[in-house]
Motif scaffolding. Structure first.
Motif, PDB file in Angstrom:
ATOM      1  N   SER A 230       0.820  -1.218   0.000  1.00  0.00           N
ATOM      2  CA  SER A 230       0.000   0.000   0.000  1.00  0.00           C
ATOM      3  C   SER A 230       0.852   1.265   0.000  1.00  0.00           C
ATOM      4  N   ALA A 231       2.111   1.151   0.393  1.00  0.00           N
ATOM      5  CA  ALA A 231       3.034   2.293   0.353  1.00  0.00           C
ATOM      6  C   ALA A 231       3.708   2.404  -1.013  1.00  0.00           C
ATOM      7  N   ASP A 232       3.299   1.572  -1.976  1.00  0.00           N
ATOM      8  CA  ASP A 232       3.880   1.518  -3.317  1.00  0.00           C
ATOM      9  C   ASP A 232       5.373   1.202  -3.261  1.00  0.00           C
ATOM     10  N   LEU A 233       5.708   0.240  -2.386  1.00  0.00           N
ATOM     11  CA  LEU A 233       7.075  -0.239  -2.253  1.00  0.00           C
ATOM     12  C   LEU A 233       7.081  -1.746  -2.473  1.00  0.00           C
TER      13      LEU A 233
ATOM     14  N   VAL B 211      12.694  -5.326   8.216  1.00  0.00           N
ATOM     15  CA  VAL B 211      11.999  -5.225   6.936  1.00  0.00           C
ATOM     16  C   VAL B 211      12.861  -4.399   5.982  1.00  0.00           C
ATOM     17  N   THR B 212      13.128  -4.936   4.798  1.00  0.00           N
ATOM     18  CA  THR B 212      13.873  -4.206   3.784  1.00  0.00           C
ATOM     19  C   THR B 212      12.928  -3.955   2.614  1.00  0.00           C
ATOM     20  N   VAL B 213      12.799  -2.681   2.237  1.00  0.00           N
ATOM     21  CA  VAL B 213      11.891  -2.285   1.166  1.00  0.00           C
ATOM     22  C   VAL B 213      12.663  -1.597   0.050  1.00  0.00           C
ATOM     23  N   ASP B 214      12.108  -1.645  -1.140  1.00  0.00           N
ATOM     24  CA  ASP B 214      12.720  -0.985  -2.292  1.00  0.00           C
ATOM     25  C   ASP B 214      11.620  -0.374  -3.142  1.00  0.00           C
ATOM     26  N   LEU B 215      12.021   0.476  -4.083  1.00  0.00           N
ATOM     27  CA  LEU B 215      11.066   1.036  -5.024  1.00  0.00           C
ATOM     28  C   LEU B 215      10.689  -0.018  -6.049  1.00  0.00           C
ATOM     29  N   PRO B 216       9.492   0.069  -6.609  1.00  0.00           N
ATOM     30  CA  PRO B 216       9.133  -0.857  -7.686  1.00  0.00           C
ATOM     31  C   PRO B 216       9.968  -0.558  -8.939  1.00  0.00           C
ATOM     32  N   ASP B 217       9.984  -1.503  -9.862  1.00  0.00           N
ATOM     33  CA  ASP B 217      10.809  -1.393 -11.066  1.00  0.00           C
ATOM     34  C   ASP B 217      10.578  -0.110 -11.852  1.00  0.00           C
ATOM     35  N   HIS B 218       9.348   0.365 -11.901  1.00  0.00           N
ATOM     36  CA  HIS B 218       9.035   1.519 -12.747  1.00  0.00           C
ATOM     37  C   HIS B 218       9.473   2.856 -12.150  1.00  0.00           C
ATOM     38  N   LYS B 219      10.021   2.843 -10.928  1.00  0.00           N
ATOM     39  CA  LYS B 219      10.486   4.078 -10.303  1.00  0.00           C
ATOM     40  C   LYS B 219      12.007   4.101 -10.266  1.00  0.00           C
ATOM     41  N   HIS B 220      12.560   5.298 -10.410  1.00  0.00           N
ATOM     42  CA  HIS B 220      14.017   5.453 -10.389  1.00  0.00           C
ATOM     43  C   HIS B 220      14.444   6.133  -9.098  1.00  0.00           C
ATOM     44  N   GLY B 221      15.704   5.967  -8.752  1.00  0.00           N
ATOM     45  CA  GLY B 221      16.233   6.599  -7.557  1.00  0.00           C
ATOM     46  C   GLY B 221      16.235   5.645  -6.380  1.00  0.00           C
TER      47      GLY B 221
ATOM     48  N   SER C 282      13.047   7.145  -0.327  1.00  0.00           N
ATOM     49  CA  SER C 282      13.297   8.345   0.480  1.00  0.00           C
ATOM     50  C   SER C 282      13.169   8.029   1.966  1.00  0.00           C
ATOM     51  N   LEU C 283      13.817   8.846   2.778  1.00  0.00           N
ATOM     52  CA  LEU C 283      13.707   8.693   4.229  1.00  0.00           C
ATOM     53  C   LEU C 283      12.261   8.906   4.673  1.00  0.00           C
ATOM     54  N   GLU C 284      11.567   9.800   4.000  1.00  0.00           N
ATOM     55  CA  GLU C 284      10.162  10.040   4.310  1.00  0.00           C
ATOM     56  C   GLU C 284       9.327   8.777   4.080  1.00  0.00           C
ATOM     57  N   SER C 285       9.585   8.077   2.974  1.00  0.00           N
ATOM     58  CA  SER C 285       8.868   6.823   2.694  1.00  0.00           C
ATOM     59  C   SER C 285       9.191   5.760   3.734  1.00  0.00           C
ATOM     60  N   ILE C 286      10.458   5.673   4.124  1.00  0.00           N
ATOM     61  CA  ILE C 286      10.876   4.707   5.144  1.00  0.00           C
ATOM     62  C   ILE C 286      10.146   5.012   6.454  1.00  0.00           C
ATOM     63  N   ALA C 287      10.109   6.290   6.837  1.00  0.00           N
ATOM     64  CA  ALA C 287       9.453   6.682   8.083  1.00  0.00           C
ATOM     65  C   ALA C 287       7.954   6.389   8.035  1.00  0.00           C
ATOM     66  N   GLN C 288       7.331   6.685   6.895  1.00  0.00           N
ATOM     67  CA  GLN C 288       5.889   6.465   6.764  1.00  0.00           C
ATOM     68  C   GLN C 288       5.539   4.975   6.850  1.00  0.00           C
ATOM     69  N   VAL C 289       6.254   4.141   6.110  1.00  0.00           N
ATOM     70  CA  VAL C 289       5.956   2.710   6.133  1.00  0.00           C
ATOM     71  C   VAL C 289       6.306   2.126   7.498  1.00  0.00           C
TER      72      VAL C 289
END
Length: 177
Positions: free
Chosen positions: A20-23, A41-51, A54-61
């Motif tokens: 749901s966090a698009d990770l 928990v180790t998360v990454d961006l989906p294939d269609h995203k570059h970069g 973000s720390l904000e995404s890590i904090a939110q999830v």
């Protein structure tokens, strides 16, 4: 610290939150030592995203996972949650790992013992395509890691970066009177 099998209740709770966090859920570890329990928990961006994530995404999830895991009855309430992204030292083992590192310099060891370091220019049909070597089947790669290129970072200009806190032009220097 002993790595234990991840309880199904924890795995079932983590997956939907990360989705749901698009990770992408890259890895899930359940570590127990005495009375201490760690859910890593180790998360990454989906294939269609570059970069990078973000720390904000890590904090939110992290916040969402914490709320969700607090409701898992089989989990010790004093667990420690660690959420991170893979980083550059992660071995490239899946096609998606190669796809996420297009344009990067990759140190590769093939199953036959051959070793080379080249720029990854494309990934297509379970093959990695390198700048001069050309097409290499991902299944023939024993080990691959991204090489950190400090010289490329030095060559970057200020315009290559995004100012996430505001523009520098709004800042003024203190003057002495």
């Amino acid at each position: 610290m002993a790595r234990s099998e991840v309880p199904a209740s924890v795995a079932d709770a983590v997956g939907p939150v990360v989705d749901s966090a698009d990770l992408v859920l890259e890895d899930l570890e359940f570590l127990v030592q005495g009375k201490q329990t760690i859910v890593r928990v180790t998360v990454d961006l989906p294939d269609h995203k570059h970069g990078a994530v973000s720390l904000e995404s890590i904090a939110q999830v992290s916040r969402e996972l914490s709320k969700t895991l607090d409701a898992v009855r089989s989990l010790d309430p004093d667990y420690t949650l660690e959420v991170s992204s893979p980083g550059t030292s992660r071995p490239l083992t899946q096609e998606r790992h190669f796809r996420r590192n297009l344009g990067r310099l990759v140190d590769v060891r093939l199953m036959d013992g051959t070793r080379f370091t080249e720029r990854l220019v494309d990934v297509e049909d379970a093959n990695a395509v390198f700048e001069t070597r050309g097409i290499v089947e991902i299944s023939s790669i024993r080990k691959a890691r991204v090489e950190v290129e400090l010289s490329r970072a030095e060559a970057a200009s200020d315009s290559d970066f995004v100012d996430i806190a505001g523009t520098d032009s709004d800042r003024t220097q203190d003057s002495e009177d």
